[in-house]
Every structure is written in structure tokens, then in C-alpha cells.
Design a protein around this motif. Structure first.
Motif, PDB file in Angstrom:
ATOM      1  N   ARG A 129       0.802  -1.165   0.102  1.00 51.87           N
ATOM      2  CA  ARG A 129      -0.070   0.094  -0.010  1.00 51.87           C
ATOM      3  C   ARG A 129       0.869   1.258  -0.055  1.00 51.87           C
ATOM      4  NH1 ARG A 129      -2.859  -3.911   2.086  1.00 51.87           N
ATOM      5  NH2 ARG A 129      -4.924  -4.151   2.014  1.00 51.87           N
ATOM      6  N   THR A 130       2.087   1.165   0.207  1.00 48.03           N
ATOM      7  CA  THR A 130       3.197   2.469   0.421  1.00 48.03           C
ATOM      8  C   THR A 130       4.306   2.503  -0.809  1.00 48.03           C
ATOM      9  OG1 THR A 130       4.324   1.245   2.037  1.00 48.03           O
ATOM     10  CG2 THR A 130       2.514   2.845   2.733  1.00 48.03           C
ATOM     11  N   SER A 131       5.205   1.466  -0.674  1.00 49.69           N
ATOM     12  CA  SER A 131       6.426   1.472  -1.268  1.00 49.69           C
ATOM     13  C   SER A 131       7.197   0.150  -1.005  1.00 49.69           C
ATOM     14  CB  SER A 131       7.126   2.545  -0.993  1.00 49.69           C
ATOM     15  OG  SER A 131       8.575   2.296  -1.540  1.00 49.69           O
ATOM     16  N   ASP A 132       7.621  -0.280  -1.971  1.00 44.15           N
ATOM     17  CA  ASP A 132       8.675  -1.562  -1.927  1.00 44.15           C
ATOM     18  C   ASP A 132       9.625  -1.133  -0.849  1.00 44.15           C
ATOM     19  OD1 ASP A 132       7.242  -3.173  -3.586  1.00 44.15           O
ATOM     20  OD2 ASP A 132       8.629  -3.161  -5.033  1.00 44.15           O
ATOM     21  N   LYS A 133      10.216  -0.105  -0.558  1.00 42.75           N
ATOM     22  CA  LYS A 133      11.183   0.205   0.172  1.00 42.75           C
ATOM     23  C   LYS A 133      10.782   0.637   1.488  1.00 42.75           C
ATOM     24  CE  LYS A 133      14.187   1.632  -3.445  1.00 42.75           C
ATOM     25  NZ  LYS A 133      14.454   0.158  -3.963  1.00 42.75           N
ATOM     26  N   VAL A 134       9.771   0.405   1.917  1.00 40.10           N
ATOM     27  CA  VAL A 134       8.995   0.919   3.347  1.00 40.10           C
ATOM     28  C   VAL A 134       9.869  -0.127   4.411  1.00 40.10           C
ATOM     29  CG1 VAL A 134       7.298  -0.921   3.464  1.00 40.10           C
ATOM     30  CG2 VAL A 134       7.134   1.169   4.549  1.00 40.10           C
ATOM     31  N   ARG A 135      10.271   0.812   5.628  1.00 41.14           N
ATOM     32  CA  ARG A 135      10.940  -0.090   6.753  1.00 41.14           C
ATOM     33  C   ARG A 135       9.593  -0.176   7.913  1.00 41.14           C
ATOM     34  NH1 ARG A 135      14.372   1.791   9.670  1.00 41.14           N
ATOM     35  NH2 ARG A 135      14.201   4.153   8.905  1.00 41.14           N
ATOM     36  N   CYS A 136       9.452  -1.174   8.466  1.00 34.17           N
ATOM     37  CA  CYS A 136       8.515  -1.403   9.574  1.00 34.17           C
ATOM     38  C   CYS A 136       9.058  -1.687  10.908  1.00 34.17           C
ATOM     39  CB  CYS A 136       7.487  -2.229   9.243  1.00 34.17           C
ATOM     40  SG  CYS A 136       6.313  -1.708   7.624  1.00 34.17           S
ATOM     41  N   GLY A 137       8.441  -1.509  11.752  1.00 33.96           N
ATOM     42  CA  GLY A 137       8.848  -2.075  13.260  1.00 33.96           C
ATOM     43  C   GLY A 137       7.483  -1.733  13.994  1.00 33.96           C
ATOM     44  N   GLU A 138       7.353  -3.082  14.776  1.00 37.63           N
ATOM     45  CA  GLU A 138       6.082  -3.125  15.591  1.00 37.63           C
ATOM     46  C   GLU A 138       6.329  -3.328  17.121  1.00 37.63           C
ATOM     47  OE1 GLU A 138       2.731  -5.911  14.605  1.00 37.63           O
ATOM     48  OE2 GLU A 138       3.846  -7.042  15.502  1.00 37.63           O
ATOM     49  N   VAL A 139       5.491  -2.696  17.809  1.00 42.17           N
ATOM     50  CA  VAL A 139       5.339  -2.695  19.125  1.00 42.17           C
ATOM     51  C   VAL A 139       4.131  -3.083  19.777  1.00 42.17           C
ATOM     52  CG1 VAL A 139       7.256  -0.812  19.358  1.00 42.17           C
ATOM     53  CG2 VAL A 139       5.189  -0.190  19.508  1.00 42.17           C
ATOM     54  N   VAL A 140       4.060  -3.670  20.798  1.00 47.28           N
ATOM     55  CA  VAL A 140       2.709  -4.181  21.257  1.00 47.28           C
ATOM     56  C   VAL A 140       2.828  -3.933  22.896  1.00 47.28           C
ATOM     57  CG1 VAL A 140       1.203  -6.251  21.960  1.00 47.28           C
ATOM     58  CG2 VAL A 140       2.470  -5.967  19.646  1.00 47.28           C
ATOM     59  N   ALA A 141       1.787  -3.602  23.353  1.00 47.29           N
ATOM     60  CA  ALA A 141       1.579  -3.411  24.887  1.00 47.29           C
ATOM     61  C   ALA A 141       0.265  -4.184  25.484  1.00 47.29           C
ATOM     62  CB  ALA A 141       1.333  -1.927  25.099  1.00 47.29           C
ATOM     63  N   TYR A 142       0.460  -4.765  26.502  1.00 47.62           N
ATOM     64  CA  TYR A 142      -0.681  -5.284  27.056  1.00 47.62           C
ATOM     65  C   TYR A 142      -0.831  -4.854  28.574  1.00 47.62           C
ATOM     66  CZ  TYR A 142      -3.695  -9.149  28.968  1.00 47.62           C
ATOM     67  OH  TYR A 142      -4.702  -9.874  29.398  1.00 47.62           O
ATOM     68  N   GLY A 143      -2.114  -4.703  29.054  1.00 47.20           N
ATOM     69  CA  GLY A 143      -2.457  -4.398  30.341  1.00 47.20           C
ATOM     70  C   GLY A 143      -2.228  -3.005  30.835  1.00 47.20           C
ATOM     71  N   TYR A 144      -1.756  -2.034  29.948  1.00 49.03           N
ATOM     72  CA  TYR A 144      -1.507  -0.762  30.483  1.00 49.03           C
ATOM     73  C   TYR A 144      -2.766  -0.012  30.169  1.00 49.03           C
ATOM     74  CZ  TYR A 144       3.541  -1.745  30.293  1.00 49.03           C
ATOM     75  OH  TYR A 144       4.810  -2.408  30.612  1.00 49.03           O
ATOM     76  N   THR A 145      -2.992   0.991  31.058  1.00 50.12           N
ATOM     77  CA  THR A 145      -4.069   1.675  30.905  1.00 50.12           C
ATOM     78  C   THR A 145      -4.118   3.044  30.338  1.00 50.12           C
ATOM     79  OG1 THR A 145      -4.096   2.307  33.174  1.00 50.12           O
ATOM     80  CG2 THR A 145      -5.630   0.263  32.501  1.00 50.12           C
ATOM     81  N   HIS A 146      -2.853   3.791  30.752  1.00 49.53           N
ATOM     82  CA  HIS A 146      -2.718   5.191  30.290  1.00 49.53           C
ATOM     83  C   HIS A 146      -1.630   5.234  29.280  1.00 49.53           C
ATOM     84  CE1 HIS A 146      -5.353   6.358  33.718  1.00 49.53           C
ATOM     85  NE2 HIS A 146      -4.399   5.849  34.656  1.00 49.53           N
ATOM     86  N   PRO A 147      -1.920   6.252  28.385  1.00 53.75           N
ATOM     87  CA  PRO A 147      -1.112   6.411  27.228  1.00 53.75           C
ATOM     88  C   PRO A 147       0.433   6.612  27.679  1.00 53.75           C
ATOM     89  CG  PRO A 147      -3.163   7.697  26.752  1.00 53.75           C
ATOM     90  CD  PRO A 147      -3.150   6.954  28.169  1.00 53.75           C
TER      91      PRO A 147
END
Length: 160
Positions: A102-120
Motif C-alpha cells: 500500500r506504500t512502497s517496496d522500500k518501506v521499513r517497519c517496526g512493531e510494538v505491542v503493549a498489554y495491560g497498560y491503561t494510560h497512554p
């Protein structure tokens, strides 16, 4: 005998060698951004500003839909931090490939996940406390897609 061994090796290597499969664009349900997601987005940029880093932009809806589906799936699969350690990044490669389409072949990605936290703020500082997540949080990215469901928050940072 040698011909048989060569045939077996060739056959076995064909079974286990990676095959180039063309990725197709998958359709995703519309994810409705929550106020919680917006507050996390704001907190991410406040954090980045405090580190002298440029702001990230909020990803467009077609990207957030991808992350939203994972947040919903993850919330359905997990009930503890131990579960999150198992399931958090399942199919991340597929999500990254969908973003790339959906963007570009050259896109770089990184994923973060949080669980159980209530406040930003606690979510962002939780990521800051993890070496791998901190690298992504402080990384050279210009977009972030954020989705939350239940106790789960998923954010994918990417650079086009």
C-alpha cells in the motif's frame, strides 16, 4: 547409487527451500480509531519531542485497518502477559508486506505491542523500558499506525 542420492538431495531441498510467493493485497475491515489511540499517538510524539526526534504522522486508514485487525485478533487470543509474549508478533511479516503493497517496496517497519497498560504515558514508557521496543520508538520512522482492543495496543512504525 550416486544418482539416487543426488535425486534425494534435490527432492529434499525442493521441499525445504523458500518459494517466492506473490503477496496479494488483502482486504481489511474498517478500524474505528478510538480516543485512546489518539492519546497514545499524542504521547508518542511528546516522547519523541523530548528526545529531540521528529514527530511521526498518523498513518492513513488503510494502514490502520491492518493493525486494527491484529489488535482485535490479539485481544481474542490473550489473557495474560505470557500469552502476549507468544502471540504479540505473529504474522508481523504479513502485516509489513501489506503495508509495503500500500506504500512502497522500500518501506521499513517496526512493531510494538503493549498489554495491560491503561494510560497512554505508561504504554509509551513501557516501550521505552524495553530495548527492542525503544529502538523502534526512537527509530527513523515518519508514520505510526495505532490500534487498541481490550487490554492490547499495537503500533506499527514505518518509513516510506
Amino acid at each position: 547409487m550416486r544418482k539416487i542420492i543426488e535425486f534425494i538431495i534435490k527432492y529434499l531441498s525442493s521441499l525445504f527451500s523458500p518459494k517466492k510467493v506473490k503477496t496479494v493485497i488483502k482486504e481489511y475491515k474498517d478500524y474505528i480509531t478510538k480516543e485512546h489511540d489518539i492519546n497514545i499517538f499524542k504521547e508518542i510524539n511528546q516522547y519523541r519531542q523530548s528526545k529531540g526526534l521528529p514527530f511521526v504522522e498518523n498513518a492513513p486508514g488503510n494502514i490502520t485497518n491492518i493493525i486494527g485487525e491484529h489488535a482485535v485478533w490479539l485481544d481474542d487470543k490473550v489473557s495474560s502477559k505470557e500469552d502476549v509474549e507468544i502471540f504479540a508478533h505473529w504474522y508481523a511479516y504479513d502485516r509489513f508486506e501489506q503495508i509495503k503493497l500500500r506504500t512502497s517496496d522500500k518501506v521499513r517497519c517496526g512493531e510494538v505491542v503493549a498489554y495491560g497498560y491503561t494510560h497512554p504515558k505508561s504504554i509509551v514508557y513501557g516501550w521505552d523500558g524495553s530495548v527492542g521496543h525503544k529502538e523502534i520508538l526512537n527509530g527513523d520512522f515518519n508514520y505510526v499506525a495505532i490500534a487498541s482492543e481490550g487490554k492490547c495496543v499495537v503500533a506499527v512504525f514505518y518509513k516510506v
